[in-house]
Design a protein around this motif. Structure first.
Motif, PDB file in Angstrom:
ATOM      1  N   ASP A 102      23.738  12.499 -12.303  1.00  0.00           N
ATOM      2  CA  ASP A 102      23.434  11.536 -13.330  1.00  0.00           C
ATOM      3  C   ASP A 102      23.007  12.395 -14.569  1.00  0.00           C
ATOM      4  N   LEU A 103      22.280  13.277 -14.496  1.00  0.00           N
ATOM      5  CA  LEU A 103      21.935  14.038 -15.931  1.00  0.00           C
ATOM      6  C   LEU A 103      23.072  14.397 -16.493  1.00  0.00           C
ATOM      7  N   VAL A 104      24.044  15.216 -15.884  1.00  0.00           N
ATOM      8  CA  VAL A 104      25.060  15.915 -16.443  1.00  0.00           C
ATOM      9  C   VAL A 104      25.725  14.806 -17.266  1.00  0.00           C
ATOM     10  N   PHE A 137      20.358  22.720 -14.221  1.00  0.00           N
ATOM     11  CA  PHE A 137      20.677  23.567 -13.356  1.00  0.00           C
ATOM     12  C   PHE A 137      20.523  23.213 -11.838  1.00  0.00           C
ATOM     13  N   GLY A 138      21.472  22.768 -11.103  1.00  0.00           N
ATOM     14  CA  GLY A 138      21.551  22.502  -9.775  1.00  0.00           C
ATOM     15  C   GLY A 138      22.991  21.696  -9.292  1.00  0.00           C
ATOM     16  N   PRO A 139      23.234  21.792  -8.523  1.00  0.00           N
ATOM     17  CA  PRO A 139      24.573  21.288  -8.007  1.00  0.00           C
ATOM     18  C   PRO A 139      24.649  19.709  -7.857  1.00  0.00           C
ATOM     19  N   SER A 140      25.925  19.156  -8.170  1.00  0.00           N
ATOM     20  CA  SER A 140      26.264  17.811  -7.812  1.00  0.00           C
ATOM     21  C   SER A 140      25.711  17.444  -6.310  1.00  0.00           C
ATOM     22  N   SER A 141      25.958  16.263  -6.168  1.00  0.00           N
ATOM     23  CA  SER A 141      25.827  15.918  -4.725  1.00  0.00           C
ATOM     24  C   SER A 141      26.849  16.420  -3.988  1.00  0.00           C
ATOM     25  N   GLU A 142      28.005  16.409  -4.487  1.00  0.00           N
ATOM     26  CA  GLU A 142      29.099  16.763  -3.624  1.00  0.00           C
ATOM     27  C   GLU A 142      29.054  18.087  -3.358  1.00  0.00           C
ATOM     28  N   ALA A 143      28.611  18.905  -4.394  1.00  0.00           N
ATOM     29  CA  ALA A 143      28.545  20.532  -3.960  1.00  0.00           C
ATOM     30  C   ALA A 143      27.173  20.763  -3.102  1.00  0.00           C
ATOM     31  N   ALA A 144      26.038  19.868  -3.288  1.00  0.00           N
ATOM     32  CA  ALA A 144      24.978  20.012  -2.636  1.00  0.00           C
ATOM     33  C   ALA A 144      25.145  19.876  -1.025  1.00  0.00           C
ATOM     34  N   ALA A 145      26.425  19.438  -0.651  1.00  0.00           N
ATOM     35  CA  ALA A 145      26.684  19.211   0.629  1.00  0.00           C
ATOM     36  C   ALA A 145      26.590  20.515   1.618  1.00  0.00           C
ATOM     37  N   LEU A 146      26.755  21.718   0.928  1.00  0.00           N
ATOM     38  CA  LEU A 146      26.877  23.132   1.262  1.00  0.00           C
ATOM     39  C   LEU A 146      25.432  23.095   2.054  1.00  0.00           C
ATOM     40  N   GLU A 147      24.286  22.276   1.726  1.00  0.00           N
ATOM     41  CA  GLU A 147      23.225  22.475   2.459  1.00  0.00           C
ATOM     42  C   GLU A 147      23.073  21.080   3.205  1.00  0.00           C
ATOM     43  N   GLY A 148      23.364  19.998   2.460  1.00  0.00           N
ATOM     44  CA  GLY A 148      23.025  18.648   2.939  1.00  0.00           C
ATOM     45  C   GLY A 148      23.796  18.500   4.241  1.00  0.00           C
TER      46      GLY A 148
END
Length: 559
Positions: free
Chosen positions: A208-210, A217-228
Protein backbone atom coordinates in the motif's frame (compact mmCIF):
# COMPACT_ATOMS: atom_id res chain seq x y z
CA UNK A 1 18.64 20.00 11.38
CA UNK A 2 22.15 20.47 12.67
CA UNK A 3 24.65 23.24 12.01
CA UNK A 4 28.31 22.57 12.71
CA UNK A 5 30.26 25.80 13.24
CA UNK A 6 34.02 26.07 13.20
CA UNK A 7 35.71 28.82 15.24
CA UNK A 8 36.01 30.99 12.07
CA UNK A 9 32.44 30.47 10.88
CA UNK A 10 30.00 33.33 10.45
CA UNK A 11 26.85 32.88 12.53
CA UNK A 12 24.69 34.24 9.70
CA UNK A 13 23.72 30.96 8.07
CA UNK A 14 20.80 30.25 5.78
CA UNK A 15 19.12 26.92 6.49
CA UNK A 16 16.27 25.26 4.66
CA UNK A 17 13.28 24.12 6.70
CA UNK A 18 11.27 21.33 5.14
CA UNK A 19 7.71 21.51 3.96
CA UNK A 20 6.81 19.14 6.74
CA UNK A 21 6.82 22.32 8.88
CA UNK A 22 5.53 24.74 6.25
CA UNK A 23 2.71 22.73 4.73
CA UNK A 24 1.55 20.81 7.78
CA UNK A 25 1.82 23.40 10.52
CA UNK A 26 1.63 26.79 8.85
CA UNK A 27 -1.37 25.85 6.73
CA UNK A 28 -3.21 24.61 9.79
CA UNK A 29 -2.34 27.73 11.75
CA UNK A 30 -3.58 29.94 8.93
CA UNK A 31 -6.88 28.05 9.01
CA UNK A 32 -7.17 28.77 12.69
CA UNK A 33 -6.66 25.18 13.80
CA UNK A 34 -5.19 24.38 17.18
CA UNK A 35 -1.82 22.65 17.11
CA UNK A 36 -0.50 20.40 19.84
CA UNK A 37 2.91 21.90 20.54
CA UNK A 38 4.55 18.62 21.48
CA UNK A 39 3.40 17.03 18.21
CA UNK A 40 4.07 20.04 16.03
CA UNK A 41 7.62 20.36 17.25
CA UNK A 42 8.37 16.64 17.37
CA UNK A 43 10.29 16.50 14.11
CA UNK A 44 12.15 19.75 14.66
CA UNK A 45 12.93 18.98 18.27
CA UNK A 46 14.33 15.55 17.45
CA UNK A 47 17.17 17.11 15.49
CA UNK A 48 17.61 20.31 17.45
CA UNK A 49 17.31 18.69 20.86
CA UNK A 50 14.57 21.27 21.37
CA UNK A 51 11.78 21.51 23.89
CA UNK A 52 8.72 23.66 23.15
CA UNK A 53 8.18 26.36 25.76
CA UNK A 54 5.01 28.18 26.74
CA UNK A 55 3.74 30.20 23.81
CA UNK A 56 3.23 33.91 24.34
CA UNK A 57 0.41 34.10 21.83
CA UNK A 58 -1.64 31.55 19.93
CA UNK A 59 0.63 31.40 16.89
CA UNK A 60 3.98 31.91 18.59
CA UNK A 61 6.19 28.96 19.47
CA UNK A 62 9.50 28.93 21.28
CA UNK A 63 12.16 26.31 21.53
CA UNK A 64 15.69 25.92 22.80
CA UNK A 65 18.00 25.09 19.93
CA UNK A 66 21.56 23.90 20.19
CA UNK A 67 24.38 24.74 17.81
CA UNK A 68 27.84 23.38 18.46
CA UNK A 69 31.27 24.34 17.25
CA UNK A 70 33.42 21.70 15.64
CA UNK A 71 35.00 20.83 18.98
CA UNK A 72 31.57 20.58 20.64
CA UNK A 73 32.18 23.60 22.86
CA UNK A 74 30.67 27.11 22.93
CA UNK A 75 27.03 26.06 22.88
CA UNK A 76 24.73 28.83 21.65
CA UNK A 77 21.26 28.40 23.10
CA UNK A 78 17.89 30.06 22.89
CA UNK A 79 15.59 31.12 20.12
CA UNK A 80 12.03 31.30 18.93
CA UNK A 81 9.86 30.54 15.95
CA UNK A 82 7.32 33.16 14.91
CA UNK A 83 5.01 31.40 12.51
CA UNK A 84 3.77 34.73 11.13
CA UNK A 85 7.07 35.69 9.58
CA UNK A 86 8.59 32.17 9.56
CA UNK A 87 11.95 33.34 10.83
CA UNK A 88 14.24 31.71 13.33
CA UNK A 89 16.49 33.85 15.45
CA UNK A 90 19.34 32.26 17.31
CA UNK A 91 21.15 34.06 20.04
CA UNK A 92 23.35 33.57 23.05
CA UNK A 93 23.78 35.85 25.98
CA UNK A 94 26.62 37.56 24.13
CA UNK A 95 25.13 37.70 20.63
CA UNK A 96 21.65 38.44 19.34
CA UNK A 97 20.07 38.95 15.99
CA UNK A 98 21.70 36.16 13.95
CA UNK A 99 18.93 35.61 11.42
CA UNK A 100 18.12 32.29 9.81
CA UNK A 101 15.56 32.53 7.02
CA UNK A 102 13.83 29.34 5.92
CA UNK A 103 13.12 28.42 2.33
CA UNK A 104 10.25 26.29 1.06
CA UNK A 105 12.24 23.43 -0.40
CA UNK A 106 10.58 20.02 -0.18
CA UNK A 107 13.89 18.53 0.90
CA UNK A 108 15.66 19.43 4.10
CA UNK A 109 19.37 20.08 3.85
CA UNK A 110 22.12 20.02 6.41
CA UNK A 111 24.28 23.14 6.08
CA UNK A 112 27.82 22.43 7.26
CA UNK A 113 30.28 25.28 7.36
CA UNK A 114 33.93 24.45 6.79
CA UNK A 115 36.96 26.31 8.13
CA UNK A 116 37.33 28.31 4.92
CA UNK A 117 33.70 29.39 4.96
CA UNK A 118 32.54 27.01 2.25
CA UNK A 119 29.48 24.88 2.88
CA UNK A 120 28.19 21.61 1.52
CA UNK A 121 24.61 20.47 1.25
CA UNK A 122 23.63 16.88 1.97
CA UNK A 123 20.15 15.67 1.05
CA UNK A 124 18.21 14.65 4.14
CA UNK A 125 15.25 12.39 4.73
CA UNK A 126 12.60 11.90 7.41
CA UNK A 127 12.19 8.23 8.36
CA UNK A 128 9.35 6.29 9.93
CA UNK A 129 10.26 2.97 11.55
CA UNK A 130 7.38 0.54 12.02
CA UNK A 131 7.49 -1.59 15.17
CA UNK A 132 8.27 -1.38 18.85
CA UNK A 133 10.86 -3.99 19.78
CA UNK A 134 14.60 -4.29 20.24
CA UNK A 135 15.17 -4.60 16.52
CA UNK A 136 13.32 -1.35 15.88
CA UNK A 137 15.23 0.41 18.68
CA UNK A 138 18.51 -0.64 17.03
CA UNK A 139 17.28 0.61 13.65
CA UNK A 140 16.17 3.94 15.13
CA UNK A 141 19.54 4.37 16.83
CA UNK A 142 21.42 3.67 13.59
CA UNK A 143 19.16 5.95 11.55
CA UNK A 144 19.54 8.76 14.07
CA UNK A 145 23.30 8.57 13.45
CA UNK A 146 22.84 8.64 9.66
CA UNK A 147 24.25 11.91 8.28
CA UNK A 148 21.36 12.22 5.82
CA UNK A 149 18.55 11.46 8.28
CA UNK A 150 16.78 14.58 9.48
CA UNK A 151 14.36 12.97 11.90
CA UNK A 152 13.24 9.52 13.00
CA UNK A 153 9.72 8.55 13.99
CA UNK A 154 8.84 5.14 15.41
CA UNK A 155 5.35 3.66 15.60
CA UNK A 156 4.42 2.55 18.14
CA UNK A 157 7.92 2.50 19.64
CA UNK A 158 8.51 1.82 23.33
CA UNK A 159 9.59 3.55 26.53
CA UNK A 160 13.30 3.03 25.87
CA UNK A 161 13.20 4.36 22.32
CA UNK A 162 11.41 7.47 23.52
CA UNK A 163 13.51 8.16 26.62
CA UNK A 164 16.81 7.64 24.77
CA UNK A 165 15.91 10.24 22.15
CA UNK A 166 16.62 7.77 19.36
CA UNK A 167 13.22 8.53 17.81
CA UNK A 168 9.96 10.34 18.36
CA UNK A 169 7.47 7.60 19.24
CA UNK A 170 3.97 7.74 17.75
CA UNK A 171 2.15 5.44 20.14
CA UNK A 172 -1.35 5.91 18.73
CA UNK A 173 -0.59 5.12 15.08
CA UNK A 174 -2.21 1.83 13.99
CA UNK A 175 0.58 0.17 12.01
CA UNK A 176 -1.80 -2.43 10.57
CA UNK A 177 -4.02 0.31 9.11
CA UNK A 178 -2.34 1.33 5.86
CA UNK A 179 -4.49 4.43 5.39
CA UNK A 180 -3.44 5.77 8.80
CA UNK A 181 0.23 5.15 8.08
CA UNK A 182 -0.05 6.79 4.65
CA UNK A 183 -1.78 9.82 6.15
CA UNK A 184 0.96 10.20 8.76
CA UNK A 185 3.67 9.93 6.12
CA UNK A 186 2.05 12.62 4.01
CA UNK A 187 1.49 14.95 6.97
CA UNK A 188 5.12 14.70 8.06
CA UNK A 189 6.72 14.36 4.62
CA UNK A 190 8.22 10.98 5.45
CA UNK A 191 10.70 10.03 2.73
CA UNK A 192 11.42 6.46 3.89
CA UNK A 193 9.46 3.85 5.80
CA UNK A 194 11.37 0.94 7.37
CA UNK A 195 9.13 -1.94 8.40
CA UNK A 196 10.58 -3.94 11.29
CA UNK A 197 8.17 -6.77 12.21
CA UNK A 198 6.84 -9.46 9.89
CA UNK A 199 3.10 -9.11 10.58
CA UNK A 200 2.58 -5.73 8.80
CA UNK A 201 4.62 -7.01 5.84
CA UNK A 202 2.54 -10.16 5.47
CA UNK A 203 -0.59 -7.99 5.82
CA UNK A 204 0.53 -5.89 2.82
CA UNK A 205 1.64 -2.60 4.38
CA UNK A 206 4.58 -2.28 1.97
CA UNK A 207 2.25 -2.87 -1.01
CA UNK A 208 0.00 0.00 0.00
CA UNK A 209 2.83 2.42 0.77
CA UNK A 210 4.69 1.75 -2.47
CA UNK A 211 1.45 2.10 -4.43
CA UNK A 212 1.12 5.74 -3.32
CA UNK A 213 4.80 6.49 -3.95
CA UNK A 214 6.23 6.27 -0.44
CA UNK A 215 9.67 4.55 -0.49
CA UNK A 216 9.38 1.50 1.76
CA UNK A 217 12.10 -0.87 2.88
CA UNK A 218 10.34 -4.18 3.24
CA UNK A 219 8.84 -6.75 0.86
CA UNK A 220 5.36 -6.94 -0.58
CA UNK A 221 2.90 -9.39 0.99
CA UNK A 222 3.53 -11.76 -1.92
CA UNK A 223 7.29 -11.70 -1.33
CA UNK A 224 6.84 -11.83 2.44
CA UNK A 225 5.42 -15.34 1.96
CA UNK A 226 9.05 -16.46 2.18
CA UNK A 227 8.55 -16.10 5.93
CA UNK A 228 4.76 -16.18 6.14
CA UNK A 229 4.60 -19.70 4.71
CA UNK A 230 7.35 -22.24 5.25
CA UNK A 231 5.72 -24.40 2.59
CA UNK A 232 6.11 -21.57 0.06
CA UNK A 233 9.78 -21.21 0.99
CA UNK A 234 10.39 -24.95 0.69
CA UNK A 235 8.64 -25.10 -2.67
CA UNK A 236 10.84 -22.26 -3.96
CA UNK A 237 13.91 -24.17 -2.77
CA UNK A 238 12.75 -27.26 -4.68
CA UNK A 239 12.11 -25.30 -7.86
CA UNK A 240 15.38 -23.34 -7.90
CA UNK A 241 17.75 -25.96 -6.42
CA UNK A 242 18.41 -24.11 -3.18
CA UNK A 243 19.96 -26.49 -0.61
CA UNK A 244 17.63 -27.20 2.32
CA UNK A 245 16.55 -30.11 4.53
CA UNK A 246 14.28 -32.69 2.91
CA UNK A 247 10.67 -32.32 4.04
CA UNK A 248 6.98 -33.12 3.64
CA UNK A 249 3.95 -30.90 4.26
CA UNK A 250 0.83 -32.13 6.05
CA UNK A 251 -2.58 -30.89 7.18
CA UNK A 252 -3.80 -34.35 8.23
CA UNK A 253 -2.44 -35.36 11.67
CA UNK A 254 -2.73 -39.08 10.91
CA UNK A 255 -0.57 -38.82 7.79
CA UNK A 256 1.88 -36.56 9.59
CA UNK A 257 2.32 -39.08 12.40
CA UNK A 258 2.75 -41.95 9.95
CA UNK A 259 5.56 -39.99 8.26
CA UNK A 260 7.25 -39.35 11.61
CA UNK A 261 7.13 -43.04 12.52
CA UNK A 262 8.59 -43.90 9.13
CA UNK A 263 11.42 -41.34 9.36
CA UNK A 264 12.25 -41.74 13.05
CA UNK A 265 13.80 -39.22 15.43
CA UNK A 266 15.39 -36.75 15.81
CA UNK A 267 13.11 -34.82 13.49
CA UNK A 268 11.80 -31.25 13.16
CA UNK A 269 8.13 -30.18 13.21
CA UNK A 270 7.28 -26.65 12.06
CA UNK A 271 4.08 -24.63 11.96
CA UNK A 272 3.64 -23.36 8.40
CA UNK A 273 2.66 -19.81 9.31
CA UNK A 274 3.92 -17.03 11.58
CA UNK A 275 4.26 -18.11 15.20
CA UNK A 276 6.46 -15.37 16.73
CA UNK A 277 9.58 -17.53 16.48
CA UNK A 278 8.04 -20.31 18.58
CA UNK A 279 6.51 -22.57 15.93
CA UNK A 280 9.52 -24.88 15.55
CA UNK A 281 9.86 -28.06 17.59
CA UNK A 282 13.19 -29.87 17.36
CA UNK A 283 11.99 -33.28 18.56
CA UNK A 284 14.76 -35.52 19.85
CA UNK A 285 12.33 -38.38 20.37
CA UNK A 286 9.43 -39.74 18.33
CA UNK A 287 7.02 -39.02 21.19
CA UNK A 288 8.00 -35.33 21.19
CA UNK A 289 7.35 -35.11 17.46
CA UNK A 290 3.93 -36.78 17.76
CA UNK A 291 3.00 -34.40 20.58
CA UNK A 292 4.05 -31.44 18.40
CA UNK A 293 1.72 -32.62 15.63
CA UNK A 294 -1.16 -32.89 18.12
CA UNK A 295 -0.34 -29.42 19.47
CA UNK A 296 -0.50 -27.84 16.03
CA UNK A 297 -3.01 -29.86 14.00
CA UNK A 298 -5.33 -31.21 16.70
CA UNK A 299 -5.32 -28.78 19.64
CA UNK A 300 -4.70 -25.68 17.53
CA UNK A 301 -2.16 -24.23 19.96
CA UNK A 302 -0.67 -22.06 17.20
CA UNK A 303 -3.95 -20.98 15.67
CA UNK A 304 -4.10 -20.57 11.92
CA UNK A 305 -0.28 -20.65 11.76
CA UNK A 306 -0.36 -24.32 12.73
CA UNK A 307 -3.17 -25.57 10.50
CA UNK A 308 -0.48 -26.98 8.22
CA UNK A 309 2.86 -28.40 9.33
CA UNK A 310 6.21 -29.03 7.69
CA UNK A 311 8.10 -32.08 8.92
CA UNK A 312 11.73 -32.07 7.92
CA UNK A 313 14.92 -33.93 8.52
CA UNK A 314 17.09 -33.05 11.49
CA UNK A 315 20.32 -31.40 10.42
CA UNK A 316 23.32 -31.73 12.69
CA UNK A 317 25.83 -28.90 12.74
CA UNK A 318 26.15 -25.26 13.78
CA UNK A 319 23.49 -22.65 13.14
CA UNK A 320 24.34 -19.20 11.78
CA UNK A 321 22.47 -16.13 10.60
CA UNK A 322 23.14 -14.58 7.22
CA UNK A 323 21.69 -11.23 6.14
CA UNK A 324 21.55 -9.65 2.71
CA UNK A 325 19.99 -6.41 1.50
CA UNK A 326 17.95 -6.89 -1.68
CA UNK A 327 16.55 -4.37 -4.17
CA UNK A 328 14.58 -6.81 -6.33
CA UNK A 329 17.51 -7.79 -8.54
CA UNK A 330 20.73 -7.08 -6.65
CA UNK A 331 21.82 -8.35 -3.24
CA UNK A 332 24.68 -7.32 -0.98
CA UNK A 333 25.64 -9.23 2.18
CA UNK A 334 25.80 -7.75 5.65
CA UNK A 335 28.36 -8.82 8.21
CA UNK A 336 27.92 -12.29 9.71
CA UNK A 337 26.16 -12.92 13.01
CA UNK A 338 25.12 -15.83 15.18
CA UNK A 339 22.33 -16.00 17.74
CA UNK A 340 21.31 -18.34 20.54
CA UNK A 341 17.77 -19.68 20.14
CA UNK A 342 17.55 -21.98 23.14
CA UNK A 343 16.44 -20.46 26.43
CA UNK A 344 19.07 -22.08 28.66
CA UNK A 345 22.84 -22.14 29.01
CA UNK A 346 24.59 -24.71 26.83
CA UNK A 347 21.77 -24.42 24.26
CA UNK A 348 19.26 -26.27 26.41
CA UNK A 349 15.50 -25.86 26.78
CA UNK A 350 12.87 -24.66 24.30
CA UNK A 351 13.47 -22.36 21.37
CA UNK A 352 12.94 -18.62 21.83
CA UNK A 353 13.07 -15.57 19.63
CA UNK A 354 16.75 -15.29 20.55
CA UNK A 355 18.58 -14.94 23.88
CA UNK A 356 21.69 -13.22 22.54
CA UNK A 357 23.90 -12.80 19.51
CA UNK A 358 27.34 -11.78 18.37
CA UNK A 359 29.02 -10.48 15.23
CA UNK A 360 31.07 -11.49 13.36
CA UNK A 361 30.44 -15.23 13.56
CA UNK A 362 33.65 -17.24 13.12
CA UNK A 363 31.71 -20.19 11.70
CA UNK A 364 30.80 -18.11 8.63
CA UNK A 365 34.18 -17.84 6.94
CA UNK A 366 34.60 -15.66 3.86
CA UNK A 367 34.54 -18.80 1.73
CA UNK A 368 31.26 -19.94 3.28
CA UNK A 369 29.74 -16.47 2.87
CA UNK A 370 30.50 -16.63 -0.85
CA UNK A 371 28.89 -20.07 -1.05
CA UNK A 372 25.78 -18.78 0.74
CA UNK A 373 25.45 -15.88 -1.69
CA UNK A 374 25.94 -18.10 -4.75
CA UNK A 375 23.82 -21.10 -3.75
CA UNK A 376 21.12 -19.60 -1.51
CA UNK A 377 20.67 -15.81 -1.61
CA UNK A 378 21.10 -15.03 -5.32
CA UNK A 379 19.02 -18.03 -6.53
CA UNK A 380 16.27 -16.88 -4.15
CA UNK A 381 16.35 -13.31 -5.47
CA UNK A 382 16.30 -14.59 -9.07
CA UNK A 383 13.58 -17.11 -8.30
CA UNK A 384 11.33 -14.56 -6.63
CA UNK A 385 11.68 -12.24 -9.62
CA UNK A 386 10.77 -15.08 -11.98
CA UNK A 387 7.74 -15.89 -9.82
CA UNK A 388 6.51 -12.34 -10.32
CA UNK A 389 7.10 -11.10 -6.76
CA UNK A 390 10.41 -9.26 -6.64
CA UNK A 391 11.85 -9.10 -3.16
CA UNK A 392 12.84 -5.70 -1.73
CA UNK A 393 14.11 -5.60 1.82
CA UNK A 394 16.40 -7.71 3.95
CA UNK A 395 16.65 -11.46 3.56
CA UNK A 396 17.55 -13.18 6.79
CA UNK A 397 18.65 -16.73 6.09
CA UNK A 398 18.72 -19.08 9.05
CA UNK A 399 21.46 -21.55 8.11
CA UNK A 400 22.79 -24.85 9.30
CA UNK A 401 26.45 -25.48 8.57
CA UNK A 402 26.26 -29.24 8.30
CA UNK A 403 28.70 -31.21 10.38
CA UNK A 404 28.82 -33.97 7.77
CA UNK A 405 29.63 -31.82 4.72
CA UNK A 406 30.69 -28.45 6.16
CA UNK A 407 28.32 -26.79 3.69
CA UNK A 408 25.38 -24.48 4.42
CA UNK A 409 21.73 -25.47 4.10
CA UNK A 410 18.79 -23.11 4.41
CA UNK A 411 16.66 -23.76 7.50
CA UNK A 412 14.26 -20.86 7.07
CA UNK A 413 13.90 -17.32 5.77
CA UNK A 414 12.85 -14.23 7.68
CA UNK A 415 11.93 -11.20 5.61
CA UNK A 416 13.13 -8.60 8.13
CA UNK A 417 16.13 -7.95 10.33
CA UNK A 418 16.53 -10.62 12.98
CA UNK A 419 16.20 -9.86 16.65
CA UNK A 420 18.68 -9.86 18.41
CA UNK A 421 21.10 -10.05 15.46
CA UNK A 422 19.97 -6.62 14.26
CA UNK A 423 21.34 -5.08 17.44
CA UNK A 424 24.92 -6.28 16.92
CA UNK A 425 24.84 -5.48 13.20
CA UNK A 426 23.56 -1.93 13.66
CA UNK A 427 26.17 -0.98 16.28
CA UNK A 428 28.91 -2.16 13.91
CA UNK A 429 27.57 -0.42 10.79
CA UNK A 430 29.39 2.79 9.86
CA UNK A 431 27.62 3.51 6.55
CA UNK A 432 24.71 5.94 6.26
CA UNK A 433 21.83 3.51 6.88
CA UNK A 434 19.16 5.85 5.54
CA UNK A 435 20.90 6.18 2.18
CA UNK A 436 21.61 2.44 1.98
CA UNK A 437 17.96 1.54 2.57
CA UNK A 438 16.79 4.21 0.11
CA UNK A 439 19.09 2.69 -2.51
CA UNK A 440 17.43 -0.67 -1.94
CA UNK A 441 13.99 0.91 -2.39
CA UNK A 442 15.09 2.51 -5.65
CA UNK A 443 16.71 -0.63 -7.11
CA UNK A 444 20.12 0.98 -6.83
CA UNK A 445 22.08 -1.36 -4.52
CA UNK A 446 24.57 -2.06 -7.28
CA UNK A 447 26.40 1.18 -6.41
CA UNK A 448 26.40 0.60 -2.64
CA UNK A 449 29.30 -0.65 -0.56
CA UNK A 450 29.04 -1.05 3.20
CA UNK A 451 31.53 0.13 5.79
CA UNK A 452 31.83 -1.69 9.11
CA UNK A 453 33.74 -0.95 12.26
CA UNK A 454 36.44 -3.43 13.14
CA UNK A 455 36.18 -5.58 16.22
CA UNK A 456 33.17 -7.48 17.51
CA UNK A 457 29.79 -6.84 19.07
CA UNK A 458 27.65 -8.89 21.46
CA UNK A 459 24.13 -8.55 22.81
CA UNK A 460 22.84 -10.34 25.89
CA UNK A 461 19.05 -10.52 26.08
CA UNK A 462 17.38 -10.07 29.46
CA UNK A 463 13.97 -11.76 29.53
CA UNK A 464 11.06 -12.00 31.95
CA UNK A 465 11.02 -15.00 34.27
CA UNK A 466 9.02 -17.79 32.67
CA UNK A 467 9.81 -16.85 29.07
CA UNK A 468 9.24 -18.39 26.49
CA UNK A 469 6.21 -19.72 28.39
CA UNK A 470 3.83 -17.59 30.42
CA UNK A 471 5.52 -14.72 32.23
CA UNK A 472 4.59 -11.96 34.61
CA UNK A 473 4.25 -8.40 33.35
CA UNK A 474 4.85 -5.20 35.26
CA UNK A 475 8.01 -6.02 37.22
CA UNK A 476 10.19 -2.95 37.90
CA UNK A 477 13.63 -2.63 36.26
CA UNK A 478 16.26 -0.38 37.84
CA UNK A 479 19.76 0.92 37.06
CA UNK A 480 19.50 0.77 33.27
CA UNK A 481 21.13 4.18 32.93
CA UNK A 482 23.95 3.11 35.24
CA UNK A 483 24.49 0.02 33.10
CA UNK A 484 25.00 2.16 29.99
CA UNK A 485 27.76 4.04 31.80
CA UNK A 486 29.92 0.92 32.13
CA UNK A 487 31.70 1.80 28.87
CA UNK A 488 31.12 4.23 25.97
CA UNK A 489 30.56 1.26 23.67
CA UNK A 490 27.63 -0.11 25.71
CA UNK A 491 24.12 0.49 24.38
CA UNK A 492 20.93 -0.97 25.83
CA UNK A 493 18.12 -1.57 23.37
CA UNK A 494 14.60 -1.87 24.73
CA UNK A 495 12.21 -4.51 23.47
CA UNK A 496 9.36 -4.94 25.95
CA UNK A 497 9.38 -1.97 28.30
CA UNK A 498 6.99 0.74 29.44
CA UNK A 499 6.76 3.36 32.18
CA UNK A 500 4.26 2.86 35.00
CA UNK A 501 2.22 5.55 36.75
CA UNK A 502 5.05 6.09 39.23
CA UNK A 503 7.52 6.76 36.44
CA UNK A 504 9.40 3.48 36.89
CA UNK A 505 10.60 1.37 33.97
CA UNK A 506 8.67 -1.92 33.87
CA UNK A 507 8.76 -5.10 31.80
CA UNK A 508 5.84 -5.67 29.44
CA UNK A 509 7.16 -8.45 27.20
CA UNK A 510 9.01 -11.74 27.16
CA UNK A 511 12.31 -10.43 25.85
CA UNK A 512 12.79 -7.05 27.47
CA UNK A 513 16.32 -5.63 27.16
CA UNK A 514 19.20 -6.18 24.74
CA UNK A 515 22.44 -5.25 26.51
CA UNK A 516 24.87 -4.61 23.66
CA UNK A 517 28.58 -3.82 23.61
CA UNK A 518 31.42 -3.42 21.12
CA UNK A 519 34.99 -4.57 21.78
CA UNK A 520 38.24 -4.93 19.92
CA UNK A 521 37.45 -8.65 19.84
CA UNK A 522 34.60 -10.90 20.92
CA UNK A 523 36.06 -11.49 24.37
CA UNK A 524 36.18 -7.77 25.16
CA UNK A 525 32.65 -7.26 23.79
CA UNK A 526 31.44 -10.12 25.96
CA UNK A 527 33.09 -8.76 29.10
CA UNK A 528 31.60 -5.28 28.62
CA UNK A 529 28.13 -6.65 27.90
CA UNK A 530 28.07 -8.81 31.03
CA UNK A 531 29.52 -6.01 33.16
CA UNK A 532 26.57 -3.88 32.05
CA UNK A 533 24.11 -6.70 32.72
CA UNK A 534 25.47 -6.99 36.27
CA UNK A 535 24.54 -3.35 36.93
CA UNK A 536 20.85 -3.88 36.14
CA UNK A 537 18.60 -4.57 39.12
CA UNK A 538 15.71 -6.70 37.91
CA UNK A 539 14.63 -9.62 40.12
CA UNK A 540 11.85 -10.41 37.65
CA UNK A 541 14.24 -11.20 34.82
CA UNK A 542 16.91 -13.67 33.75
CA UNK A 543 19.54 -14.08 31.04
CA UNK A 544 21.87 -16.67 29.59
CA UNK A 545 25.38 -16.52 30.97
CA UNK A 546 27.15 -18.16 28.04
CA UNK A 547 26.41 -16.00 24.98
CA UNK A 548 29.21 -16.55 22.50
CA UNK A 549 30.24 -19.89 23.97
CA UNK A 550 30.83 -21.51 20.58
CA UNK A 551 33.37 -18.83 19.69
CA UNK A 552 34.73 -18.54 23.25
CA UNK A 553 34.76 -22.08 24.69
CA UNK A 554 37.13 -21.14 27.55
CA UNK A 555 34.69 -18.45 28.69
CA UNK A 556 31.92 -21.01 28.97
CA UNK A 557 34.03 -23.11 31.34
CA UNK A 558 34.81 -20.15 33.60
CA UNK A 559 31.20 -18.96 33.91
Amino acid sequence: MEVVLTPKSNLNLCLCLSRLVFNSLVADLQKGKRINKQQSMACVSHRFGATPLNDQRSNHYQFSARIFTSNRNNCFQGGNIDWNCLNIQLHSNARRGSLIKPCSSATVFNCISSANGASTEVERVVVLVIGGGGREHALCNALKKSPSCDAVFCAPGNAGISSSGDATCITDLDILDSSSVISFCRDWRVGLVVVGPEAPLVAGLANDLVKVGIPTFGPSSEAAALEGSKNFMKSLCDKYDIPTAKYQTFSDPVLAKDYIRDQGAPIVVKADGLAAGKGVIVAMTQEEALEAVDSMLVKGDFGSAGCRVIIEEYLEGEEASFFALVDGENAIPLESAQDHKRVGDGDTGPNTGGMGAYSPAPVLTKELQSIVMETIILPTVTGMAKEGCKFVGVLYAGLMIEKRTGLPKLIEYNVRFGDPECQVLMVRLKSDLAQVLLAACKGDLGRVSLDWCTGSAMVVVMASNGYPGSYEKGSVIQNVEEAEQVAPSVKIFHAGTATNTDGHLIATGGRVLGVTAIGKDLEEARDKAYQAVAQINWPGGFYRRDIGWRALPQKQLST
